[in-house]
Design a protein around this motif. Structure first.
Motif, PDB file in Angstrom:
ATOM      1  N   ALA A  77     -10.543  14.410  -1.836  1.00 13.27           N
ATOM      2  CA  ALA A  77      -9.826  13.152  -1.594  1.00 13.27           C
ATOM      3  C   ALA A  77     -10.646  12.196  -0.744  1.00 13.27           C
ATOM      4  O   ALA A  77     -11.451  12.610   0.093  1.00 13.27           O
ATOM      5  N   GLU A  78     -10.435  10.906  -0.982  1.00  7.57           N
ATOM      6  CA  GLU A  78     -11.112   9.850  -0.213  1.00  7.57           C
ATOM      7  C   GLU A  78     -10.138   8.737   0.150  1.00  7.57           C
ATOM      8  O   GLU A  78      -9.159   8.505  -0.557  1.00  7.57           O
ATOM      9  N   ILE A  79     -10.456   8.058   1.235  1.00  7.82           N
ATOM     10  CA  ILE A  79      -9.651   6.904   1.640  1.00  7.82           C
ATOM     11  C   ILE A  79     -10.119   5.685   0.853  1.00  7.82           C
ATOM     12  O   ILE A  79     -11.298   5.331   0.887  1.00  7.82           O
ATOM     13  N   ALA A  80      -9.199   5.065   0.136  1.00  7.23           N
ATOM     14  CA  ALA A  80      -9.574   3.889  -0.663  1.00  7.23           C
ATOM     15  C   ALA A  80      -9.264   2.604   0.074  1.00  7.23           C
ATOM     16  O   ALA A  80      -9.985   1.625  -0.050  1.00  7.23           O
ATOM     17  N   GLU A  81      -8.175   2.611   0.849  1.00  6.06           N
ATOM     18  CA  GLU A  81      -7.768   1.359   1.493  1.00  6.06           C
ATOM     19  C   GLU A  81      -6.829   1.641   2.648  1.00  6.06           C
ATOM     20  O   GLU A  81      -5.978   2.525   2.575  1.00  6.06           O
ATOM     21  N   VAL A  82      -6.989   0.876   3.711  1.00 15.28           N
ATOM     22  CA  VAL A  82      -6.116   0.988   4.878  1.00 15.28           C
ATOM     23  C   VAL A  82      -5.581  -0.393   5.223  1.00 15.28           C
ATOM     24  O   VAL A  82      -6.362  -1.342   5.401  1.00 15.28           O
ATOM     25  N   GLY A  83      -4.262  -0.523   5.258  1.00 18.65           N
ATOM     26  CA  GLY A  83      -3.649  -1.788   5.670  1.00 18.65           C
ATOM     27  C   GLY A  83      -2.609  -1.507   6.734  1.00 18.65           C
ATOM     28  O   GLY A  83      -2.409  -0.364   7.123  1.00 18.65           O
ATOM     29  N   GLU A  84      -1.930  -2.550   7.188  1.00 14.80           N
ATOM     30  CA  GLU A  84      -0.900  -2.329   8.197  1.00 14.80           C
ATOM     31  C   GLU A  84       0.330  -1.719   7.524  1.00 14.80           C
ATOM     32  O   GLU A  84       0.981  -2.370   6.709  1.00 14.80           O
ATOM     33  N   GLY A  85       0.597  -0.472   7.847  1.00 16.49           N
ATOM     34  CA  GLY A  85       1.752   0.212   7.268  1.00 16.49           C
ATOM     35  C   GLY A  85       1.526   0.738   5.872  1.00 16.49           C
ATOM     36  O   GLY A  85       2.467   1.154   5.200  1.00 16.49           O
ATOM     37  N   THR A  86       0.284   0.743   5.414  1.00 17.27           N
ATOM     38  CA  THR A  86       0.009   1.273   4.075  1.00 17.27           C
ATOM     39  C   THR A  86      -1.404   1.845   3.987  1.00 17.27           C
ATOM     40  O   THR A  86      -2.352   1.278   4.557  1.00 17.27           O
TER      41      THR A  86
ATOM     42  N   ALA B  85      -0.273   6.096   6.535  1.00 14.83           N
ATOM     43  CA  ALA B  85       0.417   4.798   6.586  1.00 14.83           C
ATOM     44  C   ALA B  85       1.227   4.710   7.880  1.00 14.83           C
ATOM     45  O   ALA B  85       1.208   3.677   8.569  1.00 14.83           O
ATOM     46  N   ALA B  86       1.917   5.798   8.226  1.00 15.31           N
ATOM     47  CA  ALA B  86       2.688   5.828   9.480  1.00 15.31           C
ATOM     48  C   ALA B  86       1.753   5.680  10.676  1.00 15.31           C
ATOM     49  O   ALA B  86       2.055   4.960  11.639  1.00 15.31           O
ATOM     50  N   LEU B  87       0.616   6.335  10.606  1.00 15.03           N
ATOM     51  CA  LEU B  87      -0.326   6.314  11.738  1.00 15.03           C
ATOM     52  C   LEU B  87      -0.848   4.904  12.021  1.00 15.03           C
ATOM     53  O   LEU B  87      -1.134   4.560  13.176  1.00 15.03           O
TER      54      LEU B  87
ATOM     55  N   ILE C  68       8.458   2.538   5.313  1.00 19.39           N
ATOM     56  CA  ILE C  68       9.690   1.808   4.999  1.00 19.39           C
ATOM     57  C   ILE C  68      10.373   1.382   6.281  1.00 19.39           C
ATOM     58  O   ILE C  68      10.863   0.275   6.396  1.00 19.39           O
ATOM     59  N   LYS C  69      10.420   2.293   7.248  1.00 18.69           N
ATOM     60  CA  LYS C  69      11.022   1.947   8.543  1.00 18.69           C
ATOM     61  C   LYS C  69      10.330   2.707   9.670  1.00 18.69           C
ATOM     62  O   LYS C  69      10.401   3.935   9.730  1.00 18.69           O
TER      63      LYS C  69
ATOM     64  N   LEU D  73      11.436   8.676  14.441  1.00 14.08           N
ATOM     65  CA  LEU D  73      11.290   9.022  13.030  1.00 14.08           C
ATOM     66  C   LEU D  73      10.670   7.838  12.303  1.00 14.08           C
ATOM     67  O   LEU D  73      11.066   6.693  12.536  1.00 14.08           O
ATOM     68  N   ILE D  74       9.733   8.095  11.415  1.00 11.50           N
ATOM     69  CA  ILE D  74       9.146   7.035  10.591  1.00 11.50           C
ATOM     70  C   ILE D  74       9.423   7.394   9.131  1.00 11.50           C
ATOM     71  O   ILE D  74       8.971   8.436   8.653  1.00 11.50           O
ATOM     72  N   ILE D  75      10.171   6.518   8.463  1.00 16.04           N
ATOM     73  CA  ILE D  75      10.536   6.797   7.067  1.00 16.04           C
ATOM     74  C   ILE D  75       9.452   6.225   6.167  1.00 16.04           C
ATOM     75  O   ILE D  75       9.079   5.061   6.299  1.00 16.04           O
ATOM     76  N   VAL D  76       8.971   7.047   5.252  1.00 20.46           N
ATOM     77  CA  VAL D  76       7.830   6.661   4.410  1.00 20.46           C
ATOM     78  C   VAL D  76       8.101   6.969   2.945  1.00 20.46           C
ATOM     79  O   VAL D  76       8.936   7.802   2.617  1.00 20.46           O
ATOM     80  N   THR D  77       7.358   6.272   2.080  1.00 26.19           N
ATOM     81  CA  THR D  77       7.358   6.636   0.668  1.00 26.19           C
ATOM     82  C   THR D  77       5.914   6.655   0.185  1.00 26.19           C
ATOM     83  O   THR D  77       5.017   6.118   0.843  1.00 26.19           O
ATOM     84  N   ALA D  78       5.694   7.276  -0.947  1.00 24.90           N
ATOM     85  CA  ALA D  78       4.373   7.196  -1.580  1.00 24.90           C
ATOM     86  C   ALA D  78       4.551   7.234  -3.095  1.00 24.90           C
ATOM     87  O   ALA D  78       5.494   7.847  -3.606  1.00 24.90           O
ATOM     88  N   GLU D  79       3.664   6.538  -3.768  1.00 23.31           N
ATOM     89  CA  GLU D  79       3.597   6.595  -5.218  1.00 23.31           C
ATOM     90  C   GLU D  79       2.250   7.199  -5.590  1.00 23.31           C
ATOM     91  O   GLU D  79       1.230   6.835  -5.011  1.00 23.31           O
TER      92      GLU D  79
END
Lengths: 136, 136, 136, 136
Positions: A21-30, A64-66, A100-101, A106-112
């Protein structure tokens, strides 16, 4: 800066290296990760094992949470649910995690997770879960 | 006989070999797998990656479902939820999958993952999900 | 004493009254609720709505967590997953919640919901989730 | 036409009437429901019970699935996971269900539940689950 923190943490996750695995992109919250479907990452029919989609989906969501956490914090997965929508076949998998929140406890997250084949991409897994901050 | 079918299928899951997983026990509606916490299966703090618990918990649950299926069927994971209860540290992890309700279209399964250290064992993850039969 | 706290809290949950739910049993780390399948608790085919199984399963699990909490704490549901195994038909539903792992920040719980018909009982739903303590 | 089918089915779900829920919008692959926070739909602190968010989120997702089904089919919930993000307080709750992936055997759905207060809306719950077609 946050990207550097994430790259440092990611580099210590040996499971990510095992899976290529590799990191492709880092944004704020994603955060977006990619992974090839290595010969050693498959289930009995030769497509990606569900655990590969889980691994990169969960890690993308955790990172993303981090991106939203203070310097001295890390996160760990409290719980994660994955729905598998289609077989993991293609050139590579791409997981995009999203907060998401955010919360103090608690940090609520989703991933696709998408399977990418040339120009085509197909949604193969959807994750929804909870990260918790841990002070390190 | 069912055990042989499961061992044959398991041997084709390259992800299981990558993670060093082995079949420990096969019963009617239940399968137990074990896996070491390999140097390449860890998260950033050196304990087992959540994806290792997921991988063996999900596979143990899937093979538990397979023990109840007719000869020409296989199963795949439709969805799986994992709660992580404690860090995955110890000599090895052991996942026990169990069928809660078999069905023609959906098989409801659970799995428990324990970390084993000498004589001690600690519950580190709980999974609950759905397998679907696929004709091959 | 803990039973009295739970009965007081339960009495203030108007949703439980709307659904006709009652406390059947309180133990250390486990609570059992029952509910009739009222004319107003049904889905379009006349059996119990999934939300009835969810409501009593979630509340049974939450009160199970509460049995292990200090006096000044309450709990709320952070997340809950329900697998529906069979239609909710019978004389009444019974939900038994259980704490799998207590914790200072997260309490992992499960619940089983059975449909009771005379002497028979049938497992109709399985829940797995997370409660969080809240100071009141 | 599909809207009429959904309104007919909804009218037979007595749980929806008990909770005061109404259909706000029907589109292809998406349905929005609203519900007041009735005096009888609360938990012990006077805000909406988690079961209210579940009830309208699950039903919105189920009817979203139904918009894509052939005439002689209905759907039922196989499994549903809900993350609760914030207390359910406000003038009313609004649940929007959406089909993520339709399928012959499984339909993957999500739903968002918002609490509406005047012009403000706040995301209070996120659901992800699986509907299965049933022939009636």
């Amino acid at each position: 800066m946050i990207e550097q923190r994430i790259r440092n943490s990611f580099a210590r996750q040996t499971m990510m290296q095992t899976l290529g695995a590799e990191i492709a992109e880092v944004g704020e919250g994603t955060v977006t990760l990619t992974a090839p479907i290595l010969p050693g990452s498959r289930q009995q029919h030769g497509v990606a094992h569900a655990a590969l989609s889980f691994a990169i989906g969960d890690s993308a969501a955790g990172y993303a949470a981090l991106t939203l956490m203070p310097q001295d914090s890390e996160v760990m997965t409290a719980e994660m649910k994955i729905n598998l929508l289609a077989p993991g076949a293609g050139d590579l998998l791409r997981a995009t995690g999203k907060v998401i929140k955010p919360g103090r406890r608690l940090i609520i997250v989703t991933a696709e997770v998408h399977a990418i084949t040339g120009e085509d991409e197909k949604l193969i897994a959807l994750l929804q879960g909870t990260m918790v901050p841990v002070t390190v």
